[in-house]
Design a protein around this motif. Sequence first.
Motif, short mmCIF file in Angstrom:
data_model
loop_
_atom_site.label_atom_id
_atom_site.label_comp_id
_atom_site.label_asym_id
_atom_site.label_seq_id
_atom_site.Cartn_x
_atom_site.Cartn_y
_atom_site.Cartn_z
N GLN A 146 3.93 2.99 10.47
CA GLN A 146 3.87 3.62 9.22
C GLN A 146 4.33 2.41 8.28
OE1 GLN A 146 7.51 6.15 8.99
NE2 GLN A 146 7.12 6.63 6.71
N ILE A 147 5.07 1.46 8.48
CA ILE A 147 5.31 0.22 7.68
C ILE A 147 3.60 -0.33 7.65
CG2 ILE A 147 6.18 -2.03 7.47
CD1 ILE A 147 8.64 -0.78 8.73
N GLN A 148 3.23 -0.77 8.55
CA GLN A 148 1.85 -1.31 8.62
C GLN A 148 0.86 -0.68 7.79
OE1 GLN A 148 1.44 -2.31 12.83
NE2 GLN A 148 2.42 -4.44 12.50
N GLN A 149 1.01 0.77 8.10
CA GLN A 149 -0.21 1.56 7.64
C GLN A 149 -0.01 1.54 6.06
OE1 GLN A 149 -2.70 3.20 9.04
NE2 GLN A 149 -3.74 3.41 6.91
N THR A 150 1.29 1.50 5.42
CA THR A 150 1.79 1.47 4.03
C THR A 150 1.20 0.21 3.35
OG1 THR A 150 3.51 2.87 4.36
CG2 THR A 150 3.61 1.74 2.35
N GLN A 169 -11.25 -6.53 -3.84
CA GLN A 169 -11.64 -6.14 -2.30
C GLN A 169 -11.77 -4.68 -1.83
OE1 GLN A 169 -8.62 -8.35 -0.14
NE2 GLN A 169 -9.79 -10.35 -0.21
N ARG A 170 -10.73 -4.16 -2.84
CA ARG A 170 -10.69 -2.63 -2.57
C ARG A 170 -11.79 -1.77 -3.56
NH1 ARG A 170 -5.75 -0.90 -0.33
NH2 ARG A 170 -4.61 -2.60 0.41
N SER A 181 -1.03 -1.73 4.57
CA SER A 181 -2.56 -2.07 4.49
C SER A 181 -3.30 -1.12 3.32
CB SER A 181 -3.15 -1.87 5.76
OG SER A 181 -2.87 -0.59 6.24
N ASP A 182 -2.56 0.22 3.02
CA ASP A 182 -3.38 1.00 2.30
C ASP A 182 -2.90 0.80 0.77
OD1 ASP A 182 -4.20 2.55 4.33
OD2 ASP A 182 -2.74 4.03 4.16
N ASN A 183 -1.98 -0.22 0.51
CA ASN A 183 -1.56 -0.37 -0.85
C ASN A 183 -1.66 -1.80 -1.40
OD1 ASN A 183 -0.47 2.17 -1.89
ND2 ASN A 183 0.30 1.88 0.24
N CYS A 184 -2.10 -2.28 -2.52
CA CYS A 184 -2.36 -3.59 -2.90
C CYS A 184 -0.86 -4.33 -3.20
CB CYS A 184 -3.08 -3.71 -4.29
SG CYS A 184 -5.06 -3.76 -4.10
N VAL A 185 0.00 -3.50 -3.53
CA VAL A 185 1.51 -4.02 -3.68
C VAL A 185 2.54 -2.94 -2.94
CG1 VAL A 185 3.07 -4.93 -5.40
CG2 VAL A 185 0.78 -5.28 -5.91
N VAL A 186 3.39 -3.50 -2.32
CA VAL A 186 4.21 -2.52 -1.58
C VAL A 186 5.44 -3.35 -1.88
CG1 VAL A 186 5.05 -1.68 0.39
CG2 VAL A 186 2.67 -1.75 -0.07
N ILE A 187 6.44 -2.47 -2.04
CA ILE A 187 7.91 -3.22 -2.41
C ILE A 187 8.88 -2.37 -1.54
CG2 ILE A 187 9.79 -3.58 -4.08
CD1 ILE A 187 7.81 -3.71 -6.21
N PHE A 188 9.47 -3.07 -0.55
CA PHE A 188 10.40 -2.37 0.48
C PHE A 188 11.74 -2.71 -0.36
CE2 PHE A 188 6.89 -2.75 3.41
CZ PHE A 188 6.90 -1.72 3.88
N SER A 189 12.53 -1.60 -1.02
CA SER A 189 13.48 -1.79 -2.00
C SER A 189 14.39 -0.88 -1.75
CB SER A 189 12.74 -1.24 -3.10
OG SER A 189 13.71 -1.24 -4.20
N ILE A 201 1.57 -8.04 -1.05
CA ILE A 201 0.47 -8.10 -1.83
C ILE A 201 -0.63 -8.33 -1.00
CG2 ILE A 201 -0.79 -9.08 -3.97
CD1 ILE A 201 1.95 -9.76 -4.96
N ASN A 202 -1.49 -7.39 -0.88
CA ASN A 202 -2.84 -7.39 -0.38
C ASN A 202 -2.48 -7.97 1.14
OD1 ASN A 202 -5.71 -7.39 -0.03
ND2 ASN A 202 -6.02 -9.46 -0.74
N GLY A 203 -1.58 -7.11 1.75
CA GLY A 203 -1.38 -7.06 3.17
C GLY A 203 -0.40 -8.44 3.73
N THR A 204 -0.18 -9.21 2.49
CA THR A 204 0.75 -10.38 3.01
C THR A 204 1.85 -10.37 2.35
OG1 THR A 204 -1.43 -11.80 3.16
CG2 THR A 204 0.46 -13.02 3.02
N PHE A 205 2.92 -10.77 3.33
CA PHE A 205 4.49 -10.97 2.66
C PHE A 205 4.33 -12.01 1.77
CE2 PHE A 205 8.73 -12.76 3.39
CZ PHE A 205 9.16 -11.77 2.78
#
Length: 128
Positions: free
Chosen positions: A19-23, A116-117, A25-33, A86-90
């Motif tokens: 679930q984390i990896q899918q989120t 890229q998207r 890869s599906d989003n340009c910017v992900v913030i676990f907060s 960002i873009n799949g990279t921490f």
Amino acid sequence: MGNSMCATTELPNIETTNQIQQTISDNCVVIFSKTTCSYCNMAKKLFEDMNVNYTAIELDMYENGNQFQDILHRMTGGRTVPRIFINGTFVGGATDTQRLHREGKLLPLVHQCLIQRGQNLEQPCSLP
């Protein structure tokens, strides 16, 4: 017998990891907060001020938020929040992200993801 116990405790971890990896890869910017974290709020405000959409996963709103943090710790080497991808990279936490912004490197990372998207830069979730 011990192996079956291990397998049953690992299954939710695999599902949560996926679930984390899918989120990510599906989003340009992900913030676990966390909603109560001032550094998390600082990071979200930075992206809001730049008019960049992000996906925030508020770990304190999830019953298994600690499990998320444990998996993020294995993935990134740290358990604290925010954990920003960002873009799949921490890219780090709030201060790391602010440093990237001061150095002029943050927007190009987001821009690269949008290109890229194949997203139109004039759409609301894009850069100004």
